[in-house]
Design an enzyme around this catalytic site. Structure first.
Site, PDB file in Angstrom:
ATOM      1  N   GLY B 325       0.657  -1.091  -0.071  1.00 49.48           N
ATOM      2  CA  GLY B 325      -0.016   0.082   0.167  1.00 49.48           C
ATOM      3  C   GLY B 325       0.924   1.313   0.001  1.00 49.48           C
ATOM      4  N   SER B 326       0.494   2.181   0.464  1.00 44.21           N
ATOM      5  CA  SER B 326       0.814   3.586   0.616  1.00 44.21           C
ATOM      6  C   SER B 326       2.291   3.596   1.309  1.00 44.21           C
ATOM      7  CB  SER B 326      -0.033   4.453   1.181  1.00 44.21           C
ATOM      8  OG  SER B 326      -1.108   4.669   0.734  1.00 44.21           O
ATOM      9  N   THR B 327       2.496   2.627   2.107  1.00 46.07           N
ATOM     10  CA  THR B 327       3.917   2.621   2.749  1.00 46.07           C
ATOM     11  C   THR B 327       5.216   3.015   2.022  1.00 46.07           C
ATOM     12  OG1 THR B 327       4.078   0.256   2.803  1.00 46.07           O
ATOM     13  CG2 THR B 327       3.030   1.058   4.708  1.00 46.07           C
TER      14      THR B 327
END
Lengths: 373, 627
Positions: B325-327
């Site tokens: 994801g956005s990590t």
């Protein structure tokens, strides 16, 4: 025909010995044998003084018994033999009916104060009775008389085999057979019997108990069951073989001391002896045994009537057979039969009976009458 | 006949007897010669053979298994311990009636049917006169009860030994691992001579990885034995060499704190020292009790563990592959800066979605209404998807892959623990190989927000975060700090393995990205400000990630998470490091089906860092040597 100077007090050693009915050569040889036995037992039992003391006491009692038996005139044995034989057969029958069972076989009679194996009596009674039977017959015997004597062997042997104790049955039969042999059983008959025996062997096999068959099979191939029945033979062969020419030395036989050798103080004591004294010790021991047997046969040859000759001869040969069967078994030459090594194995009854038979030999030898020449 | 008997010829009888005696004497001679020959054969001809057999009988070589090395944490807290254990052994050959003995034994020490079964199995495979265990791990009480009655049980003996125990239990099960019975398969890849006499071998975790250090070398002693196999006298002794005691980089207290912080969620936490690569904590939930495996887990319990839909045996921290994801947005942002695709200060218009030319399909932002005009820093802390979609279109998949790979995505970290997954950092080549299909531009958009084909393990995310924290420098993640040989007290440090440094064209680019991550937590509009950034007395940089498990249909509004069946809920992720100025700890948290990254995973990361700080109030330079 006058008796030796029995009434006079003995003045020399030989006179003294005759007075007390002792055959010095036999006595010394037996004492040597017993002494060797005590030393071996001390080692085989893991240096148990109690066990050695027990055995020493039994040996002493046996020697004393032997000397007492030697005082009895040989005629008494001849007269008594049929009675002893009859008693033996009766007791064997009794064992079958009410005997104690030990280790899966009925061999013992319990009198409360002592337990007793009647088959041991038969080892003496059978040859004596046959010798007595042939005493007043002309020799060599007729076939009919041989048949009677054979029946006298067969009945107790069958009773003992039924206990079941095949080993002792064979030994008793052998002892009786020696008497018949000395009576002059014709060579032709011996040959025929030998052939018959060979033919009967399979029959015997199928009538054996399973454990008896197992013993024979194990004897034929000890490796087949190295932890079970074959274990005895394998371990005793290791003990003997590792002894080498000179042995590992007294008390140094690792096989017995580390408990690898079962029954090391009874039936397998020879393995301990061979391990610790080596081939030279074995030859010396065999020489001692041979001397005793030879002395017995000499006494027989010197004896003065048929009963004495046959009795002395067959008792001597029986003694030899014990030695041969025991060593043969321990060395892996024949199946395992419960026969102790004479005068050395730990155990009471058999030693007392053996020494009694030597008492009879001494009696025969020392009661000779001076024959007019 | 009577007449015949009357005239006995005594002289003839005597002659007959002498002849008979001579004949029998000859036979006797032959028999004696046979005996002598037989004994001579045994004692002379076969002497050497029987001598050897006799020695074999007498001497027995007993293997003395080495004591397994202990495993400690960085502060000397025991993670894997040896405990004295008593087992009951039977030498079957010394027992007359085995069944009766077992029945009587049961009255003293409980013998279950399973024990009997195992005993019989082992008995059939054990040489004669050797002890076979009937019961393991006797209690002190049972030992005492047996000792009182031992006279009644010849051939039955109590044996003392060591067994393995894991004081932290479930908390560190996947990390420390466990030992178990040695199987034929195990013996296929170790030096068998080292395992004679041993009962255990490392099966999982550190116990497996460092098996050759932990195990040690067996000794032996030559003893004189009797036929019962009982040692009577020691003739020779070679002492075993105990295994090395290991010190891990792990902090047991932090491990426990991380385990607690995860609560009842399925998920993983990896915390590491970004400067050294040393793993401080590695938790996977749900977990299992490692002690169960040591002396052979029962079939039922094992089936229970393997059949559990939550897969407790599975080490999510290293084996779990999650869409990050956005990590990964900070890494993607760096790619943009480094390739001059976009300046940090350039504002980009973020409506709630974009479409690709020639396609109707809308690529949505997680925020339906969009973020308006955002620059890179804002795009990071507000986690604008559209900003990164637009960036991705400029960069292309090749650049995304190049920079992702630089930060370790898509390849195993090489940590010194077994069975690590590599995750997927997709590329054209990867797709051709894996799917036999060309790369489509839309997939680039999915990749830049850590979705689509892309997966990473929590460990990889921790490594990525460490590399950001240390501005491109770092060491391979590892758990082994060092060891002490049992003989000397010198601590040996495990060799550090530096990673290939990430050299940026412009080192200031690090600052842009790190500032964005700081704002995730501390800017009022940062995604995690509310969940992570409250009451902070140290600086922290982080990035949330919420990765879709199930794709949403076009135009479909993201549903309220409470309504979604748990297994379709998004995974919640959060990566963080602190303190920002001089990073000491980097954390990656994944909560399976947890929902929001900031709201669910963020607080867990915060609690882990708080716990670390509570232990190290000074936040001073790291020590990796145990006290």
């Amino acid at each position: 025909m006058t008796t030796q100077t029995a009434a006079n007090a003995p003045s020399t050693l030989s006179e003294w010995l005759v007075y007390w009915r002792i055959d010095l050569q036999l006595l010394v040889a037996l004492l040597c044998c017993g002494a060797v036995g005590l030393f071996v037992l001390y080692s085989a039992s893991g240096q148990s003084t109690t066990l050695v003391l027990n055995q020493a006491i039994r040996f002493g009692i046996g020697i004393l018994g032997m000397l007492m038996v030697a005082q009895i005139p040989p005629e008494w044995f001849r007269v008594g033999a049929p009675w002893l034989f009859t008693l033996g057969v009766a007791l064997l029958t009794l064992v079958i009916l009410v005997g104690d069972t030990a280790m899966g076989a009925q061999r013992w009679l319990d009198f409360g104060f002592m337990r007793f194996q009647p088959s041991e009596i038969m080892k003496l009674a059978a040859p004596l009775a046959i010798a007595a039977y042939f005493h007043d017959k002309s020799l060599p015997p007729t076939l009919g008389r041989v048949a009677v004597a054979a029946a006298m062997i067969a009945v107790p042997a069958a009773l003992i085999a039924d206990q079941p104790d095949l080993g002792t049955a064979l030994l008793v039969a052998t002892a009786g057979a020696f008497a018949i042999y000395f009576a002059g059983l014709r060579w032709r008959v011996i040959l025929v019997l030998a052939l018959l025996a060979a033919a009967a062997a399979p029959l015997l096999w199928f009538n054996m108990h399973e454990y008896q068959q197992a013993r024979v099979l194990t004897f034929l191939n000890p490796a087949s069951d190295p932890t079970g029945a074959g274990y005895h033979i394998s371990q005793s062969k290791i003990a003997i073989g590792s002894g080498g020419l000179f042995g590992k030395g007294w008390l140094n036989g690792s096989q017995a001391h580390l408990n690898f050798l079962p029954e090391s103080d009874t039936d397998f004591v020879f393995a301990v002896f061979a391990e610790e004294t080596g081939l030279f010790g074995v030859i010396a021991l065999l020489a001692l045994y041979c001397f005793i047997v030879a002395r017995g046969l000499y006494i027989a040859a010197k004896s003065q009537d048929t009963f004495q000759r046959l009795a002395a001869g067959s008792l001597s040969l029986t003694f030899f057979i014990y030695v041969f069967v025991n060593i043969g078994m321990v060395a892996g030459l024949m199946p395992v039969v419960g026969v102790p090594l004479p005068l050395i194995s730990y155990g009471g009854t058999s030693m007392v009976i053996l020494l009694a038979s030597f008492g009879i030999l001494m009696s025969i030898h020392t009661h000779r009458k001076l024959l007019a020449t | 006949m009577a007449a015949d008997d009357a005239i006995k010829d005594h002289a003839a009888e005597r002659r007959l007897f002498v002849v008979r005696t001579l004949v029998v004497g000859t036979v006797l001679g032959v028999m004696v010669a046979t005996l002598v020959a037989r004994v001579a054969y045994l004692q002379v001809y076969r002497h050497a053979y029987y001598e050897t057999r006799s020695q074999d009988n007498r001497m027995r070589v007993q293997v003395i298994p080495p004591v397994r090395g202990l495993i400690y944490d960085r502060n000397g807290v025991v993670l894997a311990d040896n405990l004295p254990a008593y087992r009951l052994e039977i030498v079957a050959e010394q027992v007359e009636d085995l069944d009766a003995t077992l029945d009587r034994l049961d009255e003293v020490v409980e013998i279950r049917e399973a024990d009997r079964q195992r005993f019989r199995d082992r008995l059939s495979k054990t040489p004669h006169f050797r002890g076979v265990p009937i019961r393991l791990n006797l209690s002190q009480r049972e030992v005492a009860r047996f000792e009182v009655n031992r006279g009644a049980f010849p051939g039955v003996e109590i044996r003392a030994g060591l067994t393995r125990h894991y004081p932290l239990g479930r908390v560190a099960a996947h990390l420390v691992g466990y030992v178990g019975g040695i199987t034929a398969q195990d013996l296929g890849h170790v030096d068998n001579t080292r395992y004679r006499g041993s009962n255990h071998i490392g099966k999982a975790g550190a116990e497996y990885s460092f098996e050759s250090r932990l195990h040690g070398y067996p000794g032996s002693r030559v003893v004189e034995t009797n036929a019962g196999g009982r040692a009577l006298r020691e003739l020779e002794m070679n002492r075993p060499t105990a295994g090395e005691n290991l010190y891990l980089t792990v902090d047991a207290r932090l491990q426990s704190a991380a385990y607690e912080a995860l609560g009842d969620n399925d998920g993983a936490v990896v915390a590491m020292n970004p400067e050294t690569g040393g793993v401080l904590a590695m938790v996977s939930k749900p977990s299992y009790e490692p002690d169960l495996f040591v002396d052979g887990i029962s079939g039922d319990k094992y089936r229970q563990l393997t059949a559990d839909p939550h897969m407790p045996l599975y080490n999510r921290a290293m084996q779990g592959r999650y869409p990050p994801g956005s990590t990964i947005k900070p890494v993607m942002a760096l790619a943009g800066l480094e390739t001059d695709a976009i300046p940090a200060t350039k504002k980009v218009w973020c409506p709630g979605y974009i479409t690709l030319p020639g396609s109707e399909r809308r690529y949505r932002d997680w925020k339906r209404t969009g973020h308006g005009w955002v620059d890179m820093r804002e795009a990071i802390y507000r986690s604008s998807d559209v900003y990164f979609y637009k960036l991705a279109l400029k960069l292309g998949i090749d650049n995304l892959h190049r920079y992702g790979a630089m930060f370790g995505l898509g390849s195993p970290t090489g940590i010194d623990l077994p069975r690590e997954s590599s995750g997927i950092m997709p590329s054209r080549d990867w797709k051709r190989g894996a799917r036999d299909l060309p790369w489509y531009p839309g997939e680039t958009l999915n990749t830049v927000i850590g979705q689509g084909f892309m997966t990473a393990t929590p460990l990889q995310l921790a490594q990525m975060t460490s590399l950001i924290a240390e501005r491109g420098a770092g060491y391979q993640p590892h758990v082994l700090n060092g060891w002490k040989a049992p003989s000397d007290e010198n601590f040996q440090s495990a060799p550090a393995r530096p990673l290939a440094p990430i050299d940026l064209e412009d080192r200031d680019h690090w600052q842009v990205v790190i500032d964005g991550m700081v704002d995730v937590v501390s800017a009022p509009r940062g995604t995690a400000h509310h969940y992570v950034g409250q009451n902070l007395d140290y600086s922290i940089a982080g990035k949330s990630g919420t990765s879709q498990v199930a794709g949403l249909a076009q135009n479909q509004a993201a549903p309220d998470i409470e309504d979604v069946e748990r297994r379709f809920r998004d995974h919640a992720l959060f990566v963080a490091f602190a303190p920002v100025e001089s990073p000491e700890i980097a954390v990656a948290v994944v909560v399976e089906h947890g929902g929001g990254g900031s709201s669910v995973a963020g607080p867990i990361a915060r609690r882990v860092i708080d716990a670390y700080r509570a232990d190290q109030p000074m936040l001073q330079a790291n020590r990796e040597t145990p006290q």
